[in-house]
Design an enzyme around this catalytic site. Structure first.
Site, mmCIF file in Angstrom:
data_model
loop_
_atom_site.group_PDB
_atom_site.id
_atom_site.type_symbol
_atom_site.label_atom_id
_atom_site.label_comp_id
_atom_site.label_asym_id
_atom_site.label_seq_id
_atom_site.Cartn_x
_atom_site.Cartn_y
_atom_site.Cartn_z
ATOM 1 N N LYS A 56 -1.178 -23.866 -17.182
ATOM 2 C CA LYS A 56 -1.635 -22.623 -17.816
ATOM 3 C C LYS A 56 -2.345 -21.724 -16.811
ATOM 4 O O LYS A 56 -2.106 -20.511 -16.753
ATOM 5 C CB LYS A 56 -2.589 -22.945 -18.976
ATOM 6 C CG LYS A 56 -1.912 -23.453 -20.230
ATOM 7 C CD LYS A 56 -1.288 -22.331 -21.030
ATOM 8 C CE LYS A 56 -0.707 -22.848 -22.326
ATOM 9 N NZ LYS A 56 -0.049 -21.816 -23.125
ATOM 10 N N TYR A 72 5.813 -24.493 -16.161
ATOM 11 C CA TYR A 72 5.330 -24.667 -17.529
ATOM 12 C C TYR A 72 6.482 -25.144 -18.405
ATOM 13 O O TYR A 72 7.359 -25.857 -17.928
ATOM 14 C CB TYR A 72 4.659 -23.376 -18.043
ATOM 15 C CG TYR A 72 3.684 -23.720 -19.134
ATOM 16 C CD1 TYR A 72 2.590 -24.539 -18.859
ATOM 17 C CD2 TYR A 72 3.863 -23.304 -20.436
ATOM 18 C CE1 TYR A 72 1.711 -24.922 -19.850
ATOM 19 C CE2 TYR A 72 2.982 -23.676 -21.434
ATOM 20 C CZ TYR A 72 1.912 -24.488 -21.133
ATOM 21 O OH TYR A 72 1.048 -24.873 -22.116
#
Length: 604
Positions: free
Chosen positions: A208, A137
């Site tokens: 995510k 991420y």
């Protein structure tokens, strides 16, 4: 072996969690919505064989298949004649990973592993969450999105375009999994602080949802990443021959809204009204509007507004233990007035009201600066969100001047303007207050308002610093070392999602994000605070997410938001029973025999 097959053998997998297509060990508490006790696990036939097993990331174990499994699954000879434990596979991946020079190459290695062997992918991530989160991420995922066309290997997620309007239900039927509990959706218009990346934004929902599992333990087979492609206004992408999306300007207005309406309805029709839908990286013009439109109709939230708000307020609540005063003693100046700023401001108002401060007085403690200067009453072209926080004050053009005039106790940067917190601003903050709060929350690192080193150096170590992207520890000339806290939304959304899924929550009120912020702040120890940390170590994030999920579940039942009944007596045990494990499934033959007389061969 042949005799065993002749006596009613079935090839099965031994389950480890509920809600999987494979047979696994019975959980300590049932995972079904009814919460009823279940009997011993019954064998479920595994219909796939041969290449269908080795090419299925949910089933593939690589060289960890035993000889018996290889023979029964028809994959003997398709895998090298070597037998490895998952620990050895982890070591092998890590050695290859560490040899890579760039973070983008490391990202590609992890994503290809996810496509090949899902269990091993999550074993790698959970082995050191703090190490791998910046790769899967922020900040690396931003770089990966920018180069998505070049690094594209295998489709992951569902791509729905504006031209598919009227047929979204059919497209959802193409997805191979039916038991979807969580959807993360973006239209790619505001990817991190990088702007409109169109179809390249798919890296965000994928990343995510990887954290849903790695940090929260949500079953990855119950997660669906979605990219709504309505075009892009990024001229560079429109000219790029490698761009994988629609090559036209963004569609807006009624046609766009109709697409969103159809998508929301189709998802809930297919996967149920309790299916969680997380909105991610929509532009300001749509983010607030869609949140207000759907929040009381569907189980949804906007992570950029509500998730960011929760993690920022958590950091502020933790900082109060350093400043030794109450939230009502603080004044906040925001650099930026977009969805993140507004989300934080609204949650701060809720927290102040909880302290007993009237809403009108709470709003006076929040000052916002956008591209046109201080937001004040009477300024033209203010939207509804900005009007709420407009101050009764003459216009001020620069952030430096606002800081000098207001003398805030805290400055919060969420505008993705690199270097916005100048040395002068930091010096002023240090002169106004003994322990100034400085939150540089913009992502990725290249967009941060200031670095941790700059904050600590200019404020002589008195600044209470947190950032959106990770920064290394800083050692000052006097020998003091500070480890800055990262205000990562991953502290929020995995635990919230796990709690929402566990309770079958229909709607997600803002109170859930405030109690999440309070729980995260409670997780920070005095030792962490002395080191400069405002958040618990990422190495503990799975435990933090579990406790958040239990809090959310408890709140849901107390406020009649949950839809699964009866209410579980031991909520922690119940939530634990839902948590995904990266341990491999063990495939085995379900063998049994009939009574001898029943198997006697009839003769003429």
């Amino acid at each position: 072996m042949g005799a065993a097959l002749g006596t009613g053998a079935r090839l099965t997998s031994v389950p480890r969690i509920a809600c999987s297509s494979l047979r696994r060990q019975a959980p300590s508490a049932p995972a079904q919505g009814c919460h009823s006790k279940s009997g011993p696990p019954r064998p479920v036939p595994l219909k796939k064989r041969g290449y269908d097993v080795t090419r299925n990331p949910h089933l593939n174990k690589g060289m960890a298949f035993t000889l018996e499994e290889r023979l029964q699954l028809g994959i003997h000879g398709l895998i090298p004649p070597c037998f490895l434990s998952q620990d050895v596979q982890l070591l092998r991946i890590m050695r290859y990973y560490e040899n890579q020079q760039s973070d983008l190459d490391k990202y590609i290695i992890l994503m290809t592993l996810q496509d090949r062997n899902e269990k091993l992918f999550y074993r790698v991530l959970t082995s050191d969450v703090e190490k791998f989160m910046p790769i899967v991420y922020t900040p690396t995922v931003g770089l990966a999105c920018q180069h998505y066309g070049l690094t594209f290997r295998r489709p992951r997620g569902l791509f729905i375009t504006i031209h598919d309007k009227g047929h979204i239900a059919t497209m959802l039927n193409s997805w191979p999994e039916d038991n979807i509990k969580a959807v993360v959706v973006t239209d790619g218009e505001r990817i991190l602080g990088l702007g409109d990346l169109g179809c390249y934004g798919m890296g965000i929902p994928v990343g995510k949802l990887a954290l849903y599992t790695a940090c929260g333990g949500v079953n990855p087979q119950q997660c669906l990443p979605v990219l709504l492609d309505v075009g892009t206004n990024n001229e560079e992408l429109l000219r790029d021959p490698l761009y994988i999306g629609l090559k036209h300007q963004r569609v807006r207005g009624e046609e766009y809204d109709d697409l969103l309406d159809e998508f929301m309805q189709a998802v809930t029709d297919k996967f149920g009204i309790n299916c969680l839908i997380q909105f991610e990286d929509f532009a300001n013009a749509n983010a607030f509007r869609l949140l207000n439109k759907y929040r009381n109709k569907y189980c949804m939230f906007n992570d950029d507004i509500q998730g960011t708000a929760s993690v920022a307020v958590a950091g502020i609540l933790a900082a109060l233990r350093i400043t030794k005063n109450r939230l009502s003693n603080h004044v906040f100046v925001f650099q930026g007035a977009g969805e993140a700023a507004m989300g934080i401001a609204h949650l701060l108002v809720m927290a102040l009201e909880k302290e007993g401060i009237p809403k009108t007085e709470a709003i006076k403690k929040i000052w916002m600066v956008d591209s046109k200067g201080l937001i004040v009453k009477g300024r033209s072209h203010l939207n509804h969100e900005k009007e709420m926080f407009a101050q009764d004050h003459p216009e001020v053009n620069s952030l430096e001047e606002v800081v000098r005039l207001v003398k805030p106790t805290a400055i919060i940067g969420v505008a993705a303007i690199a270097g916005a917190f100048t040395e002068q601003i930091l010096r002023d903050m240090a002169s106004f207050h003994e322990r100034p709060i400085v939150f540089a929350l913009s992502n990725p690192t290249s967009k941060a308002e200031c670095t941790a080193e700059k904050c600590y150096r200019v404020t002589e170590g008195r600044g209470i610093f947190a950032s959106g992207s990770p920064f290394k520890s800083v050692t000052l000339e006097d020998g003091r070392t500070f480890t800055p806290g990262q205000g990562n939304n991953a502290y929020v959304f995995p635990g919230v999602a796990l709690g929402v899924i566990a309770g079958g929550i229909r709607h997600i009120p803002d109170e859930i994000f405030l109690l999440t912020a309070e729980q995260i702040a409670q997780e920070v120890s005095e030792q962490h605070l002395s080191q400069g940390r405002l958040y618990p170590p990422l190495s503990t994030i799975r435990d933090v997410s579990l406790r958040i999920a239990v809090k959310v579940l408890d709140y849901a039942y107390k406020h009649n938001l949950a839809s699964y009944y009866p209410e579980p007596k031991d909520k922690e045990a119940f939530v634990k029973s839902l948590i995904y494990t990266p341990d491999y499934d063990s495939f085995s033959l379900d063998t049994y025999s009939w009574p001898k007389e029943a198997m006697s061969v009839q003769k003429v």
